[in-house]
Design an enzyme around this catalytic site. Structure first.
Site, PDB file in Angstrom:
ATOM      1  N   GLY A 129       7.215   0.612  37.699  1.00 46.88           N
ATOM      2  CA  GLY A 129       6.242  -0.601  38.121  1.00 46.88           C
ATOM      3  C   GLY A 129       5.731  -0.544  39.399  1.00 46.88           C
ATOM      4  N   ASP A 183      24.235  16.181  24.804  1.00 45.32           N
ATOM      5  CA  ASP A 183      22.853  16.709  24.816  1.00 45.32           C
ATOM      6  C   ASP A 183      21.821  15.878  24.646  1.00 45.32           C
ATOM      7  N   GLY A 201       7.340   1.297  26.123  1.00 42.98           N
ATOM      8  CA  GLY A 201       8.385   1.792  25.527  1.00 42.98           C
ATOM      9  C   GLY A 201       8.985   3.375  25.801  1.00 42.98           C
ATOM     10  N   SER A 202       9.320   4.201  25.035  1.00 43.82           N
ATOM     11  CA  SER A 202       9.631   5.297  25.463  1.00 43.82           C
ATOM     12  C   SER A 202       9.735   6.501  24.352  1.00 43.82           C
ATOM     13  N   SER A 203       9.743   7.921  24.401  1.00 48.27           N
ATOM     14  CA  SER A 203       9.813   8.521  23.446  1.00 48.27           C
ATOM     15  C   SER A 203      11.039   8.656  22.646  1.00 48.27           C
ATOM     16  N   CYS A 204      12.254   7.752  23.095  1.00 54.13           N
ATOM     17  CA  CYS A 204      13.358   7.848  22.222  1.00 54.13           C
ATOM     18  C   CYS A 204      13.327   6.846  21.043  1.00 54.13           C
ATOM     19  N   THR A 231       6.705   9.602  27.826  1.00 55.26           N
ATOM     20  CA  THR A 231       7.424  10.514  27.614  1.00 55.26           C
ATOM     21  C   THR A 231       8.543  10.467  28.926  1.00 55.26           C
ATOM     22  N   ASN A 232       9.484  11.348  29.082  1.00 50.99           N
ATOM     23  CA  ASN A 232      10.596  11.311  30.197  1.00 50.99           C
ATOM     24  C   ASN A 232       9.582  11.417  31.542  1.00 50.99           C
ATOM     25  N   LEU A 233       9.832  10.424  32.436  1.00 50.39           N
ATOM     26  CA  LEU A 233       9.133  10.563  33.572  1.00 50.39           C
ATOM     27  C   LEU A 233       9.923  10.693  34.891  1.00 50.39           C
ATOM     28  N   GLY A 239       8.994  -5.700  36.795  1.00 51.28           N
ATOM     29  CA  GLY A 239       9.852  -4.273  37.242  1.00 51.28           C
ATOM     30  C   GLY A 239       8.910  -3.855  38.162  1.00 51.28           C
ATOM     31  N   HIS A 280      18.458   9.990  35.196  1.00 49.49           N
ATOM     32  CA  HIS A 280      17.725  11.191  34.326  1.00 49.49           C
ATOM     33  C   HIS A 280      18.019  12.470  34.824  1.00 49.49           C
ATOM     34  N   LYS A 336      13.326  -1.106  21.933  1.00 52.58           N
ATOM     35  CA  LYS A 336      11.810  -0.702  22.533  1.00 52.58           C
ATOM     36  C   LYS A 336      11.036  -0.681  21.026  1.00 52.58           C
TER      37      LYS A 336
HETATM   38  N1  LIG Z   1      12.394   6.328  33.603  1.00 54.79           N
HETATM   39  C1  LIG Z   1      11.687   7.076  32.446  1.00 54.79           C
HETATM   40  O1  LIG Z   1      11.837   8.071  32.228  1.00 54.79           O
HETATM   41  C2  LIG Z   1      10.744   6.269  31.570  1.00 54.79           C
HETATM   42  C3  LIG Z   1      10.316   6.948  30.221  1.00 54.79           C
HETATM   43  C4  LIG Z   1       9.718   6.265  29.361  1.00 54.79           C
HETATM   44  C5  LIG Z   1       9.357   4.916  29.554  1.00 54.79           C
HETATM   45  N2  LIG Z   1       9.850   4.487  30.758  1.00 54.79           N
HETATM   46  C6  LIG Z   1       9.316   2.791  30.473  1.00 54.79           C
HETATM   47  O2  LIG Z   1       9.525   2.357  31.762  1.00 54.79           O
HETATM   48  C7  LIG Z   1      10.381   1.106  32.216  1.00 54.79           C
HETATM   49  C8  LIG Z   1      10.699   1.136  33.373  1.00 54.79           C
HETATM   50  O3  LIG Z   1      11.587   2.472  33.922  1.00 54.79           O
HETATM   51  P1  LIG Z   1      11.853   2.783  35.212  1.00 54.79           P
HETATM   52  O4  LIG Z   1      12.105   4.182  35.234  1.00 54.79           O
HETATM   53  O5  LIG Z   1      10.600   2.390  35.946  1.00 54.79           O
HETATM   54  O6  LIG Z   1      13.263   2.027  35.533  1.00 54.79           O
HETATM   55  P2  LIG Z   1      13.873   1.219  36.926  1.00 54.79           P
HETATM   56  O7  LIG Z   1      13.205   2.147  38.030  1.00 54.79           O
HETATM   57  O8  LIG Z   1      15.151   1.173  36.721  1.00 54.79           O
HETATM   58  O9  LIG Z   1      13.274  -0.114  36.988  1.00 54.79           O
HETATM   59  C9  LIG Z   1      13.305  -1.089  36.071  1.00 54.79           C
HETATM   60  C10 LIG Z   1      12.784  -2.368  36.869  1.00 54.79           C
HETATM   61  O10 LIG Z   1      13.000  -3.400  36.037  1.00 54.79           O
HETATM   62  C11 LIG Z   1      13.702  -4.537  36.581  1.00 54.79           C
HETATM   63  N3  LIG Z   1      14.631  -5.317  35.858  1.00 54.79           N
HETATM   64  C12 LIG Z   1      15.637  -4.840  35.062  1.00 54.79           C
HETATM   65  N4  LIG Z   1      16.086  -5.808  34.200  1.00 54.79           N
HETATM   66  C13 LIG Z   1      15.845  -6.898  34.833  1.00 54.79           C
HETATM   67  C14 LIG Z   1      15.843  -8.455  34.376  1.00 54.79           C
HETATM   68  N5  LIG Z   1      16.775  -8.810  33.912  1.00 54.79           N
HETATM   69  N6  LIG Z   1      15.048  -9.344  35.430  1.00 54.79           N
HETATM   70  C15 LIG Z   1      14.102  -8.899  36.278  1.00 54.79           C
HETATM   71  N7  LIG Z   1      13.861  -7.624  36.565  1.00 54.79           N
HETATM   72  C16 LIG Z   1      14.482  -6.742  35.794  1.00 54.79           C
HETATM   73  C17 LIG Z   1      14.510  -3.702  37.699  1.00 54.79           C
HETATM   74  O11 LIG Z   1      14.668  -4.696  38.758  1.00 54.79           O
HETATM   75  P3  LIG Z   1      15.778  -4.272  39.876  1.00 54.79           P
HETATM   76  O12 LIG Z   1      14.769  -3.601  40.946  1.00 54.79           O
HETATM   77  O13 LIG Z   1      16.296  -5.950  40.465  1.00 54.79           O
HETATM   78  O14 LIG Z   1      16.892  -3.604  39.574  1.00 54.79           O
HETATM   79  C18 LIG Z   1      13.438  -2.470  37.894  1.00 54.79           C
HETATM   80  O15 LIG Z   1      12.485  -3.248  39.065  1.00 54.79           O
HETATM   81  C19 LIG Z   1      11.127   1.373  30.907  1.00 54.79           C
HETATM   82  O16 LIG Z   1      12.102   0.150  30.233  1.00 54.79           O
HETATM   83  C20 LIG Z   1      10.670   1.899  29.774  1.00 54.79           C
HETATM   84  O17 LIG Z   1       9.733   0.917  28.999  1.00 54.79           O
HETATM   85  C21 LIG Z   1      10.647   4.765  31.576  1.00 54.79           C
HETATM   86  C1  LIG Z   2      13.593   8.576  28.871  1.00 55.95           C
HETATM   87  C2  LIG Z   2      15.151   8.489  28.679  1.00 55.95           C
HETATM   88  O1  LIG Z   2      15.707   9.362  28.131  1.00 55.95           O
HETATM   89  C3  LIG Z   2      16.966   9.537  27.938  1.00 55.95           C
HETATM   90  O2  LIG Z   2      17.377  10.419  27.143  1.00 55.95           O
HETATM   91  P1  LIG Z   2      17.507  12.089  27.593  1.00 55.95           P
HETATM   92  O3  LIG Z   2      16.083  12.314  27.710  1.00 55.95           O
HETATM   93  O4  LIG Z   2      18.267  12.844  27.074  1.00 55.95           O
HETATM   94  O5  LIG Z   2      18.023  11.740  29.110  1.00 55.95           O
HETATM   95  P2  LIG Z   2      18.461  12.463  30.240  1.00 55.95           P
HETATM   96  O6  LIG Z   2      19.455  11.993  31.205  1.00 55.95           O
HETATM   97  O7  LIG Z   2      17.344  12.690  31.193  1.00 55.95           O
HETATM   98  O8  LIG Z   2      18.956  14.008  29.862  1.00 55.95           O
HETATM   99  C4  LIG Z   2      18.017  14.971  29.293  1.00 55.95           C
HETATM  100  C5  LIG Z   2      18.804  16.352  29.125  1.00 55.95           C
HETATM  101  O9  LIG Z   2      19.201  16.838  30.433  1.00 55.95           O
HETATM  102  C6  LIG Z   2      20.706  17.286  30.348  1.00 55.95           C
HETATM  103  N1  LIG Z   2      21.118  17.354  31.675  1.00 55.95           N
HETATM  104  C7  LIG Z   2      21.727  18.331  32.302  1.00 55.95           C
HETATM  105  N2  LIG Z   2      22.275  18.031  33.505  1.00 55.95           N
HETATM  106  C8  LIG Z   2      22.150  16.653  33.606  1.00 55.95           C
HETATM  107  C9  LIG Z   2      22.450  15.782  34.782  1.00 55.95           C
HETATM  108  O10 LIG Z   2      23.263  16.195  35.507  1.00 55.95           O
HETATM  109  N3  LIG Z   2      22.105  14.612  34.272  1.00 55.95           N
HETATM  110  C10 LIG Z   2      21.470  14.102  33.340  1.00 55.95           C
HETATM  111  N4  LIG Z   2      21.002  12.672  33.209  1.00 55.95           N
HETATM  112  N5  LIG Z   2      21.094  14.789  32.268  1.00 55.95           N
HETATM  113  C11 LIG Z   2      21.604  16.329  32.649  1.00 55.95           C
HETATM  114  C12 LIG Z   2      21.301  16.271  29.340  1.00 55.95           C
HETATM  115  O11 LIG Z   2      22.446  16.698  28.922  1.00 55.95           O
HETATM  116  C13 LIG Z   2      20.210  16.101  28.345  1.00 55.95           C
HETATM  117  O12 LIG Z   2      20.176  17.311  27.458  1.00 55.95           O
HETATM  118  C14 LIG Z   2      17.525   8.115  27.088  1.00 55.95           C
HETATM  119  O13 LIG Z   2      18.788   8.167  26.816  1.00 55.95           O
HETATM  120  C15 LIG Z   2      16.902   7.157  27.239  1.00 55.95           C
HETATM  121  O14 LIG Z   2      16.969   6.215  26.374  1.00 55.95           O
HETATM  122  C16 LIG Z   2      15.187   7.231  27.650  1.00 55.95           C
HETATM  123  O15 LIG Z   2      14.616   7.310  26.396  1.00 55.95           O
END
Ligand SMILES: NC(=O)c1ccc[n+]([C@@H]2O[C@H](COP(=O)([O-])OP(=O)(O)OC[C@H]3O[C@@H](n4cnc5c(N)ncnc54)[C@H](OP(=O)(O)O)[C@@H]3O)[C@@H](O)[C@H]2O)c1
Ligand SMILES: C[C@@H]1O[C@H](OP(=O)(O)OP(=O)(O)OC[C@H]2O[C@@H](n3cnc4c(=O)[nH]c(N)nc43)[C@H](O)[C@@H]2O)[C@@H](O)[C@H](O)[C@@H]1O
Length: 316
Positions: A16, A268, A106-109, A164-166, A10, A179, A140
């Site tokens: 990544g 929410d 994984g993730s906080s969810c 947590t949320n990144l 990733g 997000h 996860k």
């Molecule tokens: N974002 C957050 O807030 C958050 C919070 C907690 C944990 N995490 C952890 O971080 C991980 C990555 O999150 P992210 O925010 O970096 O997501 P992202 O920006 O969407 O990146 C996901 C990456 O995975 C690759 N991927 C997805 N499906 C694939 C497949 N079938 N084969 C090959 N590559 C694949 C995507 O490739 P492409 O570039 O080709 O799409 C992309 O490079 C999550 O799964 C989770 O474990 C993220």
């Molecule tokens: C880290 C990820 O967090 C995700 O949950 P979660 O924090 O609610 O994900 P978010 O989409 O960041 O939303 C967090 C909060 O922000 C509110 N929010 C307000 N305005 C907006 C908006 O314009 N866009 C978005 N996206 N939210 C908004 C949304 O209703 C929710 O209460 C999980 O669904 C995944 O599984 C993963 O764990």
């Protein structure tokens, strides 16, 4: 990790790419990457082939299907199936390929919807999950359990971390699937230019903990070097904010002076998910990037990379 080959899966994503930056900066290792076109991680035979051709010493599972609350709620089958497939294929083929160490993210969810706050690692599976992201959470949780099962049965050094949320560079700014942090940066910037109010999803009352992705990458390298345990480890900043408070903070950075409407037809999600970071703190790690500084950096990145083109270039 001197001299090791480290496969960052990733690597084009937010997490990544942060891991690649951190490894390049501080570790004398060989970084391996593969695009989705080279290896579809949902395909076990493709993953096996890549693993036997490249023989990584270390694997980081930073690939996954990722999205915000609405995307998770709308496409539960995709979130469950794709993340389960990616986790099982990478973990099983790492076992087959005798990988020395694997870090599963994984993730906080993963925690119960109404877990006691701040959430300790032991809360896992202690109650029902939040329905809007149950599919993603179940996948996860399966990944954590796979790491533990391969450790127990085969002695594999597979560890798990729950960030947590990144937010940060290479975040997804698509308003339908992103997000909250990137969504609000984008919406407020556009509303400032158009002199219009901003609509937030939900009620604005849920609380979220935010961590800059460069802090997360630093914590991951710390764990790879210092942790070989069975239990998963929380990675957070230790502070959470109401979504309405986050909106105020982003508004200050962006220079948006208008008001906020709330679209309560949108979900929410979890009422609160502040993680307890005691275990990681006891090992000697803590977050460094303050949220105000982090939002400023994320807004600068948005202006430089997304505003001009409408979509961000992904790393190659
Ligand atoms: N974002 C957050 O807030 C958050 C919070 C907690 C944990 N995490 C952890 O971080 C991980 C990555 O999150 P992210 O925010 O970096 O997501 P992202 O920006 O969407 O990146 C996901 C990456 O995975 C690759 N991927 C997805 N499906 C694939 C497949 N079938 N084969 C090959 N590559 C694949 C995507 O490739 P492409 O570039 O080709 O799409 C992309 O490079 C999550 O799964 C989770 O474990 C993220
Ligand atoms: C880290 C990820 O967090 C995700 O949950 P979660 O924090 O609610 O994900 P978010 O989409 O960041 O939303 C967090 C909060 O922000 C509110 N929010 C307000 N305005 C907006 C908006 O314009 N866009 C978005 N996206 N939210 C908004 C949304 O209703 C929710 O209460 C999980 O669904 C995944 O599984 C993963 O764990």
């Amino acid at each position: 990790m001197k001299g090791k080959s480290v496969w960052v899966t990733g690597h084009r994503g937010m997490v990544g790419s942060a891991l690649v930056r951190a490894l390049s900066k501080s570790e004398d290792c060989r970084i391996l990457t593969a695009t989705r076109q080279e290896v579809d991680l949902k395909d076990l035979s493709a993953v096996r082939r890549w693993m036997s051709d490249n023989r990584p010493d270390v694997v980081i599972v930073a690939a996954g299907k990722v999205g915000g609350v609405l995307a998770n709620n709308s496409f539960p089958a995709d979130f469950l199936y794709e993340n389960l497939a990616i986790s099982t294929n990478l973990i099983h083929s790492s076992f087959e390929g005798k990988v020395e160490k694997l870090l599963y993210l994984g993730s906080s969810c993963i925690y119960p919807r109404l877990a006691e706050q701040p959430i300790v690692e032991e809360s896992l599976l202690a109650g029902p999950l939040e329905p809007t992201n149950e599919g993603y959470a179940v996948a996860k949780i399966a990944g954590i359990k796979l790491c533990q099962a391969y450790r127990k049965q085969y002695g594999c050094n597979f560890i798990s971390a729950m960030p947590t949320n990144l937010y940060g560079p290479n975040d997804n700014f698509d308003l339908a699937s992103s997000h909250v942090m990137p969504a609000l940066i984008r919406k407020m910037h556009a509303a400032k230019l158009a002199d219009e109010p901003v609509t937030l999803w939900g009620t604005g009352t849920p609380k979220r903990e935010f961590l800059h992705v460069d802090d997360m990458a630093d914590a991951c390298l710390f764990l790879l070097k210092n942790y070989d345990g069975f239990g998963h480890i929380n990675i957070g900043s230790g502070v959470d904010y109401k979504i309405s408070e986050l909106a105020e903070m982003i508004g200050d950075v962006v220079g948006y002076r208008g008001g906020f409407n709330y679209d309560t037809t949108k979900p929410d999600g979890m009422p609160r998910k502040l993680m307890d970071g005691t275990k990681l703190a006891a090992m000697g790690w803590r977050a460094k990037i303050d949220i105000h500084e982090g939002i400023r950096k994320a807004y600068d990145w948005y202006l430089k990379n997304v505003e001009q083109t409408g979509s961000a270039p992904r790393p190659t």
